[in-house]
Design a protein around this motif. Structure first.
Motif, PDB file in Angstrom:
ATOM      1  N   LYS A 127       0.827  -1.211   0.000  1.00 42.32           N
ATOM      2  CA  LYS A 127       0.000   0.000   0.000  1.00 42.32           C
ATOM      3  C   LYS A 127       0.858   1.256   0.000  1.00 42.32           C
ATOM      4  CE  LYS A 127      -4.235  -1.876   1.923  1.00 42.32           C
ATOM      5  NZ  LYS A 127      -5.217  -1.820   2.995  1.00 42.32           N
ATOM      6  N   ILE A 128       1.976   1.223   0.699  1.00 45.03           N
ATOM      7  CA  ILE A 128       2.871   2.379   0.689  1.00 45.03           C
ATOM      8  C   ILE A 128       3.289   2.683  -0.746  1.00 45.03           C
ATOM      9  CG2 ILE A 128       5.172   3.221   1.334  1.00 45.03           C
ATOM     10  CD1 ILE A 128       4.873   1.575   3.940  1.00 45.03           C
ATOM     11  N   ARG A 129       3.767   1.679  -1.431  1.00 45.82           N
ATOM     12  CA  ARG A 129       4.216   1.871  -2.824  1.00 45.82           C
ATOM     13  C   ARG A 129       3.045   2.291  -3.717  1.00 45.82           C
ATOM     14  NH1 ARG A 129       8.053  -2.152  -5.841  1.00 45.82           N
ATOM     15  NH2 ARG A 129       9.526  -0.490  -5.557  1.00 45.82           N
ATOM     16  N   LYS A 130       1.894   1.646  -3.544  1.00 44.56           N
ATOM     17  CA  LYS A 130       0.716   1.957  -4.363  1.00 44.56           C
ATOM     18  C   LYS A 130       0.305   3.418  -4.180  1.00 44.56           C
ATOM     19  CE  LYS A 130      -4.157   0.745  -4.782  1.00 44.56           C
ATOM     20  NZ  LYS A 130      -5.073   1.374  -3.886  1.00 44.56           N
ATOM     21  N   PHE A 131       0.163   3.849  -2.938  1.00 45.47           N
ATOM     22  CA  PHE A 131      -0.251   5.229  -2.679  1.00 45.47           C
ATOM     23  C   PHE A 131       0.804   6.216  -3.172  1.00 45.47           C
ATOM     24  CE2 PHE A 131      -2.757   3.460   1.143  1.00 45.47           C
ATOM     25  CZ  PHE A 131      -3.899   3.292   0.372  1.00 45.47           C
ATOM     26  N   ARG A 132       2.063   5.885  -2.987  1.00 46.04           N
ATOM     27  CA  ARG A 132       3.138   6.785  -3.415  1.00 46.04           C
ATOM     28  C   ARG A 132       3.122   6.960  -4.931  1.00 46.04           C
ATOM     29  NH1 ARG A 132       7.863   6.321  -5.556  1.00 46.04           N
ATOM     30  NH2 ARG A 132       8.094   4.083  -5.279  1.00 46.04           N
ATOM     31  N   ALA A 181       3.874   6.316  10.369  1.00 46.09           N
ATOM     32  CA  ALA A 181       3.204   7.587  10.651  1.00 46.09           C
ATOM     33  C   ALA A 181       3.875   8.727   9.889  1.00 46.09           C
ATOM     34  CB  ALA A 181       3.195   7.861  12.148  1.00 46.09           C
ATOM     35  N   LYS A 182       5.197   8.728   9.827  1.00 44.38           N
ATOM     36  CA  LYS A 182       5.924   9.767   9.088  1.00 44.38           C
ATOM     37  C   LYS A 182       5.608   9.689   7.598  1.00 44.38           C
ATOM     38  CE  LYS A 182       9.958  10.294  12.089  1.00 44.38           C
ATOM     39  NZ  LYS A 182      11.424  10.156  12.139  1.00 44.38           N
ATOM     40  N   LEU A 188      13.680   3.981   2.907  1.00 44.16           N
ATOM     41  CA  LEU A 188      12.427   3.838   2.151  1.00 44.16           C
ATOM     42  C   LEU A 188      12.560   2.772   1.075  1.00 44.16           C
ATOM     43  CD1 LEU A 188      11.398   7.578   1.781  1.00 44.16           C
ATOM     44  CD2 LEU A 188      10.230   5.847   3.144  1.00 44.16           C
ATOM     45  N   PHE A 189      13.705   2.739   0.412  1.00 41.31           N
ATOM     46  CA  PHE A 189      13.939   1.725  -0.606  1.00 41.31           C
ATOM     47  C   PHE A 189      13.900   0.323   0.005  1.00 41.31           C
ATOM     48  CE2 PHE A 189      16.804  -1.124  -2.899  1.00 41.31           C
ATOM     49  CZ  PHE A 189      16.204  -1.110  -4.160  1.00 41.31           C
ATOM     50  N   TYR A 190      14.538   0.154   1.154  1.00 40.11           N
ATOM     51  CA  TYR A 190      14.530  -1.155   1.818  1.00 40.11           C
ATOM     52  C   TYR A 190      13.119  -1.549   2.252  1.00 40.11           C
ATOM     53  CZ  TYR A 190      19.602  -1.642   1.924  1.00 40.11           C
ATOM     54  OH  TYR A 190      20.914  -1.787   1.570  1.00 40.11           O
ATOM     55  N   VAL A 236      12.667   9.935  -3.545  1.00 45.36           N
ATOM     56  CA  VAL A 236      13.488  11.057  -3.094  1.00 45.36           C
ATOM     57  C   VAL A 236      12.607  12.117  -2.425  1.00 45.36           C
ATOM     58  CG1 VAL A 236      15.000  12.933  -3.846  1.00 45.36           C
ATOM     59  CG2 VAL A 236      15.272  10.649  -4.823  1.00 45.36           C
ATOM     60  N   GLN A 237      11.483  12.453  -3.057  1.00 44.97           N
ATOM     61  CA  GLN A 237      10.592  13.462  -2.478  1.00 44.97           C
ATOM     62  C   GLN A 237       9.981  12.961  -1.169  1.00 44.97           C
ATOM     63  OE1 GLN A 237      10.190  16.693  -3.631  1.00 44.97           O
ATOM     64  NE2 GLN A 237       9.330  16.858  -1.581  1.00 44.97           N
ATOM     65  N   LEU A 238       9.586  11.696  -1.140  1.00 43.01           N
ATOM     66  CA  LEU A 238       9.031  11.136   0.097  1.00 43.01           C
ATOM     67  C   LEU A 238      10.080  11.156   1.203  1.00 43.01           C
ATOM     68  CD1 LEU A 238       6.649   9.862   1.552  1.00 43.01           C
ATOM     69  CD2 LEU A 238       7.387   7.633   0.668  1.00 43.01           C
ATOM     70  N   SER A 239      11.310  10.896   0.840  1.00 40.22           N
ATOM     71  CA  SER A 239      12.397  10.939   1.808  1.00 40.22           C
ATOM     72  C   SER A 239      12.529  12.330   2.420  1.00 40.22           C
ATOM     73  CB  SER A 239      13.711  10.540   1.130  1.00 40.22           C
ATOM     74  OG  SER A 239      14.799  10.735   1.980  1.00 40.22           O
ATOM     75  N   VAL A 240      12.491  13.344   1.587  1.00 41.32           N
ATOM     76  CA  VAL A 240      12.593  14.725   2.071  1.00 41.32           C
ATOM     77  C   VAL A 240      11.402  15.075   2.951  1.00 41.32           C
ATOM     78  CG1 VAL A 240      12.561  17.148   1.332  1.00 41.32           C
ATOM     79  CG2 VAL A 240      14.000  15.496   0.119  1.00 41.32           C
TER      80      VAL A 240
END
Length: 68
Positions: free
Chosen positions: A11-16, A53-54, A37-39, A24-28
């Motif tokens: 779901k994280i990947r799907k929503f992103r 949550a973050k 995030l990649f792992y 990169v943007q999600l990381s910032v």
């Protein structure tokens, strides 16, 4: 890895990707390293609730969205 955990990660990947947010943007925005995030998305590590949550906040979502 439990099926429930894999579903949350999926779901994280799907929503992103639906929101057209790069790792990169999600990381910032989430203040989580790009490699972490990649792992997570590669299912090599399990995110903590704090990390989830973050990620949710950075994508303008609620934590519960990953679980429903």
């Amino acid at each position: 890895m439990d099926a429930e955990v894999e579903e949350v990660i999926n779901k994280i990947r799907k929503f992103r990707t639906e929101k057209k947010i790069s790792i990169v943007q999600l990381s910032v925005d989430s203040e989580i390293s790009r490699s972490h995030l990649f792992y997570i998305e590669s299912k090599k590590t399990i995110p903590s609730l704090e990390t989830l949550a973050k990620i949710a906040r950075a994508m303008n979502m609620h934590l519960r969205d990953f679980f429903v």
